[in-house]
Write a protein that holds these residues in place. Structure first.
Motif, short mmCIF file in Angstrom:
data_model
loop_
_atom_site.label_atom_id
_atom_site.label_comp_id
_atom_site.label_asym_id
_atom_site.label_seq_id
_atom_site.Cartn_x
_atom_site.Cartn_y
_atom_site.Cartn_z
N TYR A 1 0.86 -1.17 0.00
CA TYR A 1 0.00 0.00 0.00
C TYR A 1 0.90 1.22 0.00
O TYR A 1 2.06 1.15 0.40
N ALA A 2 0.37 2.36 -0.43
CA ALA A 2 1.15 3.58 -0.48
C ALA A 2 0.58 4.60 0.48
O ALA A 2 -0.63 4.66 0.70
N LEU A 3 1.47 5.38 1.07
CA LEU A 3 1.11 6.51 1.92
C LEU A 3 1.85 7.73 1.38
O LEU A 3 3.02 7.63 1.01
N ALA A 4 1.16 8.86 1.33
CA ALA A 4 1.83 10.08 0.89
C ALA A 4 3.01 10.35 1.81
O ALA A 4 2.89 10.28 3.03
N LEU A 5 4.15 10.62 1.23
CA LEU A 5 5.36 10.84 2.01
C LEU A 5 5.20 12.02 2.97
O LEU A 5 5.80 12.02 4.04
N THR A 6 4.37 12.96 2.63
CA THR A 6 4.15 14.12 3.51
C THR A 6 3.44 13.74 4.81
O THR A 6 3.48 14.50 5.77
N ALA A 7 2.79 12.57 4.85
CA ALA A 7 2.09 12.12 6.05
C ALA A 7 2.99 11.31 6.98
O ALA A 7 2.59 10.96 8.09
N ILE A 8 4.23 11.03 6.56
CA ILE A 8 5.13 10.16 7.31
C ILE A 8 6.11 10.99 8.13
O ILE A 8 6.75 11.90 7.62
N THR B 1 10.49 3.96 -0.76
CA THR B 1 9.85 5.11 -1.39
C THR B 1 9.66 4.85 -2.87
O THR B 1 10.37 4.04 -3.48
N ALA B 2 8.68 5.55 -3.43
CA ALA B 2 8.40 5.44 -4.86
C ALA B 2 7.72 6.72 -5.31
O ALA B 2 7.17 7.47 -4.50
N LEU C 1 4.65 8.00 -7.52
CA LEU C 1 3.40 7.55 -8.13
C LEU C 1 2.98 8.59 -9.15
O LEU C 1 2.89 9.77 -8.85
N ASP C 2 2.74 8.12 -10.39
CA ASP C 2 2.34 9.03 -11.46
C ASP C 2 0.82 9.16 -11.48
O ASP C 2 0.21 9.27 -10.43
N GLN C 3 0.23 9.09 -12.61
CA GLN C 3 -1.21 9.25 -12.75
C GLN C 3 -1.96 8.04 -12.19
O GLN C 3 -1.54 6.90 -12.40
N PRO C 4 -3.08 8.27 -11.51
CA PRO C 4 -3.89 7.15 -11.04
C PRO C 4 -4.39 6.31 -12.21
O PRO C 4 -4.64 6.83 -13.29
N VAL C 5 -4.54 5.01 -11.97
CA VAL C 5 -5.06 4.11 -13.01
C VAL C 5 -6.50 3.70 -12.71
O VAL C 5 -7.09 2.95 -13.46
N GLY C 6 -7.03 4.17 -11.61
CA GLY C 6 -8.41 3.84 -11.30
C GLY C 6 -8.81 4.35 -9.94
O GLY C 6 -7.97 4.79 -9.14
N PHE D 1 -2.66 3.12 -8.22
CA PHE D 1 -1.58 3.51 -9.11
C PHE D 1 -0.85 2.27 -9.61
O PHE D 1 -0.66 1.32 -8.86
N ALA D 2 -0.41 2.31 -10.87
CA ALA D 2 0.44 1.26 -11.41
C ALA D 2 1.85 1.49 -10.88
O ALA D 2 2.34 2.62 -10.85
N LEU D 3 2.47 0.41 -10.45
CA LEU D 3 3.84 0.50 -9.95
C LEU D 3 4.55 -0.80 -10.30
O LEU D 3 4.20 -1.87 -9.78
N GLY D 4 5.53 -0.69 -11.18
CA GLY D 4 6.22 -1.90 -11.63
C GLY D 4 5.22 -2.81 -12.32
O GLY D 4 4.49 -2.39 -13.21
#
Length: 133
Positions: free
Chosen positions: A13-20, A90-91, A93-98, A109-112
């Motif tokens: 799962y991803a979390l916005a880095l600004t929230a960490i 860390t990664a 994330l570009d445009q959402p895919v859904g 988001f697509a990742l790898g």
């Protein structure tokens, strides 16, 4: 968007880095008898007592026995740590895919070669969600 990837079971799962705020390796957990099932206990971070939560239980995907990492986030209610059973990374994330398939995620988001859901920390840690897990 820069994100922290949080491994929980077989999923990421991803979390916005600004929230960490920080990531803690092998947190020393003090159990809290009578706490909701999603509360694994508390951790002492340089004198600050922070609840450590079972991320898998909050997501409805099972339980974490002993998290290898604690990801400390800042919420409106204060600091809280989410358990992870693998090393966060860390990664970008570009445009959402859904759209998100969960009430606690804002997008996918697509990742790898996979898909990650961007979690909404405030929704994930809502008091009613903690009580229900």
């Amino acid at each position: 968007m820069q994100a922290l990837l949080l491994p929980v079971g077989a999923e990421r799962y991803a979390l916005a880095l600004t929230a960490i705020r920080e990531v803690v390796l092998a947190p020393a957990v003090t159990p809290l008898p009578g706490a909701p099932a999603a509360v694994l206990g508390v951790v002492n971070l340089r004198g600050e007592v922070v609840p450590l939560l079972d991320t898998a239980a909050l997501l409805g995907t099972g339980r974490l026995d002993r998290p290898a990492f604690a990801v400390v986030t800042e919420t409106e209610a204060g600091a809280a740590a989410l358990g992870a059973d693998g090393e966060p990374s860390t990664a970008v994330l570009d445009q959402p895919v859904g759209a998100a398939e969960s009430a606690v995620a804002s997008a996918r988001f697509a990742l790898g070669d996979g898909i990650v859901a961007l979690l909404d920390v405030e929704a994930l840690l809502a008091p009613e969600r903690l009580a229900a897990s």
